[in-house]
Each structure stands twice: as structure tokens, then as C-alpha cells.
Write a protein that holds these residues in place. Sequence first.
Motif, short mmCIF file in Angstrom:
data_model
loop_
_atom_site.label_atom_id
_atom_site.label_comp_id
_atom_site.label_asym_id
_atom_site.label_seq_id
_atom_site.Cartn_x
_atom_site.Cartn_y
_atom_site.Cartn_z
N ARG A 56 -5.04 7.87 1.35
CA ARG A 56 -4.31 8.77 0.48
C ARG A 56 -4.14 8.43 -0.87
O ARG A 56 -4.39 9.47 -1.84
N THR A 57 -4.12 7.29 -1.23
CA THR A 57 -3.78 6.95 -2.61
C THR A 57 -5.27 7.25 -3.11
O THR A 57 -5.48 7.81 -4.50
N GLU B 159 1.97 1.69 -3.27
CA GLU B 159 1.07 2.22 -4.29
C GLU B 159 0.85 3.55 -4.22
O GLU B 159 0.47 4.73 -4.92
N ARG B 160 0.87 4.20 -2.79
CA ARG B 160 0.59 5.45 -2.51
C ARG B 160 1.90 6.37 -3.33
O ARG B 160 1.49 7.45 -3.77
N HIS C 116 1.04 -1.04 0.02
CA HIS C 116 0.07 -0.05 -0.09
C HIS C 116 0.85 1.30 -0.12
O HIS C 116 0.45 2.32 -0.45
N GLU D 117 -2.73 4.35 4.12
CA GLU D 117 -2.18 4.56 2.96
C GLU D 117 -3.13 4.53 1.86
O GLU D 117 -3.01 5.33 0.67
N SER D 118 -4.20 3.54 1.82
CA SER D 118 -5.12 3.39 1.00
C SER D 118 -5.79 4.84 0.68
O SER D 118 -6.44 5.02 -0.38
N ARG E 213 -5.90 11.00 -3.91
CA ARG E 213 -5.11 11.53 -4.85
C ARG E 213 -5.65 11.08 -6.32
O ARG E 213 -5.59 11.85 -7.18
#
Lengths: 107, 894
Positions: free
Chosen positions: B75-76, A53-54, A50, B72-73, B79
Motif C-alpha cells: 500500500r505504501t 510508514e503507510r 510498516h 502494508e508495504s 501511494r
Amino acid sequence: MDLLKGTLDAMVLSTLSAGPMHGYAVTRRIKDRSDGVLEVEDAALYQALHRMERRGWIASEWGLSENNRRAKYYRLTREGRRRLAQELGTIRRYTEALWKVLEEETA
Amino acid sequence: MKRLPENVRRLLRLRRNVDAQVAEDVDAEIRFHLESRVDELVSQGLDRPAAARRAREEFGDLQSARGALRYESGRTARRTRRKEWMDEVKQDLRYGWRKLRTQPGFAAVAILTLALGVGANTAIFSVVHAVLLRPLPYAEADRLVQVWEVSPDGDDHNVISSGNYMDWGERASSFEVLGAYGWTFGLGIIGEDGEPRHVVATSLTPSAFRLLGVEPLYGRAFTVEEGRPGGSPVAILSHGLWVRQFGADPGVVGRTLSMNETLYAIVGVMPPDFDFPNPNVDLWMPLTFGEEDRPVRRSHQWNVLGRLTEGVSPQQAQVEMDAIAARLAEEHPQYMEGWGVNVLPFRADLVVGVRPLLLVLFGVVVVVLLIACANLANLFLARAMAREREVAVRRAIGAGRWRLIRQFLTESLLVAFLGGALGVVVIAVGLDALVALAPADIPLLNHTRIDGVVVGFAATVTVLATFLFGLVPALRATRTDPASSLRAAHEHAGGVRQARLRAGLLVTEMALSVVLLVGAGLLVRSFWRLQSVDLGFDKERLLTVMIDLPLTAYPNTPEQVQFYHRLLERVGGLPGVVSAAGTTQPPVIGYNNTFSFAIENRPSGDADGREDPVPLRGVTPGFFRTMGISLLRGRVLDERDRAGVPRAIVINESLARRHWSDESPLGKRISFEGPDGERWWEIVGIVRDTRHFGADRPPVPALYVAHAQKTWGWMSWLTVLVRTEGDPLAVAPAFRYALRNLDDRLPIERLTTMDEVYAESNARRRFAASLLGGFAVLALVLGVVGIYGVLSYSVARRTREIGLRMALGAQRRTVAVAFLRDGLTLALVGVVIGLAVALLLSRFLESLVFGIATTDLLTFAGVPVLLTALAALAAYLPARRATRIDPVRALRVE
């Protein structure tokens, strides 16, 4: 054996360079290929996935697994490929240097 | 786990929180991992429960993993969403730009309309902002007040006497600082090139300088000592004078300046935008007050400015000043009885004269913008309807409605920003023109500039306008039912509602245009009325030259009279000159000195027995003839009225009416106060009134004395009036030459023509009339174009229907008449509504109209006629086009 964080990233990236696969497949591949020497905690692996991925080194997509289950597939991005090459280079230099020092001592 | 259809998922994702979706995904991923591992372990021989336990152990800390993964996910996901949105916007922009380029005509009209609308609005707003809104460039300007005296006959902007000013300064606690300044006066200086030059000066107390709180660019402000009598003569230069006369030399501080035979030390230079009390001021001198000024109470001269003490409101200051005024009236009843005080916030008082005009102008441009938006909305609506098929196709393949609306809005925004960019050009040009055309006496006008606030205003207006003309068509266009739109022979079902909307827009445009045209009509008629007003004298071909003699060289009346007599003799003999004369108080631009007098054997009702002050003018022989003022009774002043003989005075009709309404004033005597008792004058003639203070001001009672007999030595100025055969300015060089021959150190304060003087005094009306007229014409053009557009579109859309009708036997004439009627009905409804609104609003123009009522019949009748005629014309062309439709072609399947 414990792993350095950087090497975990490199291993994941390297695994994915073979092609897109879901998280479980990545964990199995890493464990299998190192012949069980490298113990990777699954949680740590997923966090690495993860995190990368970010950062944009890998991209994800939801799809259907072999047995028709919903699974998140990861693949390498161009940036990820570049990063992989960088990491491999760094690790090689590091291990070569390490060997040089160790050989000296044991010789 | 089932996979949901894409549309629904996307719609849901729009509504749901990103975090909820992310959490769900993370859980799903972990679940898949664990299930897969369990399956594998089971296939290796473990039983399910054991496998589940093992799998969980291998995984590690589930809870914290979940948390970290979600973070984390999350933020992804965010974005990615941003990126997607940006991509869509870019796509919209590209698409919109392409579309616009395929329709250059539409684009040009839309952009131009918007540019004019936004540009005009912003230009006027920047003036409004500079004059009415932007904080003044003085220290703590919101606490600045202007203090006036209130005279017994109600003038609440009376200037202040020295004694009162000094007492106020000591007794009033409402003011932190109190300062005084005088009107501007002229001085002669000798320039570096030896040429005499006229400068405008004003005197103000050091406290006034402190009040304003502006630091000089070089040097210093006045010290307290310089504010006391006997201080050394000093002067502070304005930035303009410093550049013009001293070459912007920083070393000017400490140098001396010779003015009227006295040497002044230059102690400071002010920054460029310091223009207190008005932009004409070239230099400032200290205004001194000492104990010898305290007894002065009858003569009122000064303007007073104050800064309120912290926490005190103008109303509270007013209360205190009322009490102080009452006490002063008790202490000095012979001078102060009946006098009051008026405390007003500085800014409000300064702009009170122009506020109505500016607000009206601003209202007008807003209306013009609304009309422009209505036109644009119609344009965009028509365009959107024409793209129905495109919309239907896109929706059929899955585009969301909001996505399409966003697309349309983006196109509108594109037009808006292009229009706005062009509008900036309009603003820049327009602002220069506006400031140049505007009457020079609008306070703070020269502070107009394009700053952040103005740009922000332009941007806001652009965006608002976009929503106004972009949103509704976007909503309408995307409302269509995709399936039916795609049918080949479809005539859109929303036609009726849409037609009503367009009609509504058009009616609104017409109404607004009527309002503007009525307003413009009233102002233009006022201005014309003003031009044809009988002034009481002939202002054509009259050269007007203001001269002021320095008292140091011409200390008293005899020297002054001699000088002017010589001058008039010479000027009178110049070629092209019919006659020449002089007056101490020319119309409009003269200093208005008023004097109170007593009538023999008839004391007035006032405490001191004297009449209210009236203007008094010293005139040379031949004055009335040169001006063209008619004599009504008795005789005019001429050569026999000179020093040493009994003093003669001429009055005008108003004065005669006021004081001698039922008897002849000829032969009666009046007196003025002199240093050695009363001085008597005999009334020898009555002349016609003149509109002395402006074409729109009523005549005022006034007195004329012979210049040679004037008893006020300090009245050293004279304005020479020269009646010429041809262009008065052609005589100007000869005049200057004659003046130089008599005294080569004498500057001319002002040289102009009487025509120009009155034109200036009408400047404000001309300004209002031309601007309003211009905007009204703009609105009219927009409205007429709007009618034409709507009807053309209507004809085009209904081609088949018309063709059908004609094929079934309808006459061409009938068809045309139907369209004409449609157009005219719309226009008429709009006109009626507009007239009603105009009737309600015209009272706001009260202060600006002249000679006509705000409900002037000619204007209110003329405008509808004009508008209907133009509407008929605009409707005629499409109607004619309708008659040309060939039924055969129209009925063919498109």
C-alpha cells in the motif's frame, strides 16, 4: 509483560526521534533500553514499522549498513513527530491516572 | 547485495509488478535483521546454527509476518508511486506553461486554431445530435412510426382519409395506439387588449396525445369523449401562447377562449418544449371521428402516427398494413384501387430531408479540424525540432525517453485545453448564430442545446486532436541521439525524414482544402443559379398579405367575394400602390388544394374517368397583371367573370401541354364535381408557367378560376398581393388600417413580401452555401498559412546551406526560384489529389446542387487555379527572404 499496541508505536517513534536507523537497530534499542523487561516480538515490531510508514508517520530509504549490507533505514516525518508528542501526552496522562487509582487502593 | 544503477532500476521498476518489488524488499529486510541478530549472537559466543535458531525464535511467526509486511508495504509503495506521478505531471504542467509564455505568438496561433477547429465541430455536432441522434422527448419514441398512404401515381407520403384511419385503428394489431392529426391552420382570437390576433392551431385525436405521452404542465389532455363528434369545444394551450396571451397565469385552466365566434374551454397548458408537430403551434384542439366519417375515402387529409406494439418491427407492421390496404381496395374499389400504405419510423421520416445536409456539414467540419491538426502538427514539429538541444541535454543527464514524451504531450494537452476552453466560447456564440441563421424548417432545430453529450464530445475531440498533433512531434523530437545533438555544428540527421513528414502533412492539408473549396464552390454556384432563375412572374415590390375569413361571419362565396372586393378597391387606391389583386393560393406559402377534373368527351384512363388532381387557384381580376404573369393565348380572367355568367377557367402551359399537346385547349370544357352534379368551366386562356412552389421546383400544371366564380364556399381565405412603387412594407400600415375599417375583428395571418417568401424557400441552400463557404475559406486560410509556415521554417533552417551556395556563386534568383518551386510542387501535388477526392465525393452533394452538375467544370477548374495562386503568394515571401540572406552572416558559426 504484554504491551498495548499504542505503546509499541510510541516506543518506535521515540526511538527514531534520535535519528534514522534500520529496523534491527530499532528492535535492539527498544529491548536494550527497557533492560529486557519489555519483550517485543520482532515480527510485531516490523509490522508496526510498516504500518506507521503507510500512515506517513515514518519514511524509509534503502541504504548500506555499517558492514555494507543493503538495509532499510527509517526516519521520523513531521507528521510522525506530531504523532509522537500526542502519544507521549496520552501515555503520561494514562499512567498518571492509573497511579492515582492504584495509590489510593494500596494506601 | 550489489546496488544497481539508478537508471536501470527505474526502468525495471516500470516494467515490474509493484508487488514483486515489494516482496523482494520485505524479504531483504527480514534477511538483514536475521543476519544481524545471528552475527550479534555469534559474537556473544553461540555457534552459528544455534544462533540462527535463536534468532528465528525471537523473530516470531515468519510466514504471517511476511504476509502482513507485504500488504502494508504494498500500500505504501502504491501511494508513493501515485504521488510521484502526480508530482511529475505538475512539474510538466508548470514547465509547459512557462514555455508557452515565452512563445506567445506560437501559443496564440495554436490555441486559436484549435479553438476554431473544436468549436466549429462541437457546434455542428450539437445540431446533428439534436436533430438526428438525441431520443425524441416522447413516450417510447423508438416505437413511434408515421403511417402514410401511397397514391396510385406513386406519392408515398400521401395523407390519409378518415374512413381509412378508422378502419386501420380497428383492424391493425401491429399498433398499440394509433392517432391522427391535421395540418396546422389559422384562427383568429381576440386578445385581452381587444386586438385580433392570429394563432396557429392543430387538431389531433386524444389517442395522438396519448401516443406522445407528454404530461401537460397544468390541466389535462383530451378525454376520449372529446374525440367523438359532438363533444364540447375544448383547447389546450402551448406554453408560448400561455405566456404571451395569458400572462403565464396558472388559473387559466377552466377559462374560456373565444375563437371564430365560438367559446372554447381551456383544459390544459403544455410544457415549454412540447412542439408537436412544429414549433409554430399555439394551441391544440381535439380531432373527432365518428361513424359519419367512415364513408369518407376520397378526400385525404390526416397525418397518422402510431406506436408499434411491443416486439413488432416497422417492417412487420408494413406487411400487415399492406394486407389491410389490399382488403380495403377490394371493399371500396372506386376509391381505394391502387392505393397502398407506407409505414416509416417517425424520426427517420421527420429528418429525411435534412439528413444529407447535416451529415455533409459534419463531414466538412471534421475535415477542417483535420487541417487544423495538420497545421498544429507542423507547428509543434518545428518547435520540437528547435528544442533539440534541450532534449539532448535532458537525456544526457538521465531523463527517460517516455518521460520526455510525456512532457511534450503535457504541453500539447495544455494548448489543447486552453484551446478547448476558448472553443467553448466559440461554441456558445457559434451555436446561437447557427440556430439563428438556419432555415426555420429544420425539424427539431430548436431542441439544440449544450448538454452532457455535447460537452463530452468536445472533450473527446480535444483529447484526440492532442494526440494527433502532439504525439508525432513528441516521438520525433525524442528520437534524436543525444550525443550527436550536443555537438556544436550539428545539423540534425533526421532532417530528411522530418522534412518528408512535414511535406506530407502539407500535401494533405492542400488536398483537404481543395475538397472543401470544391464543395463550397458547387453550393455557392447553385445558390447563385437559384437567384437568377426566371420565376415566371415578378417577385419584386410585391406585398403579400394572407387573410382568412371566419366561416361563421362569411359563410359562403358571395359574402367572401364582396368583402375581398371592397378590400381590394380600397387597397388599390392607396398611395404608392400600382395595383392589387388576390389569390387563394399564393406561391410557396399557400395551402396547396388540388382538385381532380374531367375533360369533356375525353374520360381519362383512371377508374373514375377523372384526371389527376392539380392545384386550383381562385384569383381576382387584375391578378395576372399584378403578378406579372404573361398571357400566351386567349384572355385572362377579369371583371366580366362573375357569378351568374358561364364559368371561365385559365390554365398554364404545363397543363396545356399535358392534356392538349396537339390541339388548342381554348374553348374546351372541363368539369369539377359538385354537390349537385358536374359543374362545367370553359378554358379561355393559357398563361406562362410559374415556379410556384420554389425557385428550385419545376413548374406544375395548374388551373386558375375567377374568385367570384368559385364554387367552394369553404375556401374563405385569400392572399392579397399589392404591387407597390417603392418598398412594399411601407404600405403595410395603410393596408392594416384599410382592413380594420372593413372588419376590426379580423387578424392578419401573415404579412410579408414575395421577395422574402422566396428568400425563405431558398433558406436551406443559402445556409448550406454560407456555412460550407465559411468553412472552406477557413480551411484555405489554414492551408495557406501552413505553406507559408513550412517554407519560412525551411528557409530558416537552411540558412547556412543557402549562404554556402551563394558564396559558391549561386544567383539569388536561382535560390528564390528553388524555394518557390518547392512550395508550388507541394501545393500542386495536394491540389491534384484533392481534385481526385473531390470528384469522388461530390456525388454526395447531389441533393443540394441546383442548375449545375456535381462535376461542374467551372468549379473544378477554378478552385485549383485559386489555390495555386494563393500557394504561390504564400511561397513568395519566404522565397524572397531567402534571397536576402547575406552569405557572410550565414556562414559565421552560430
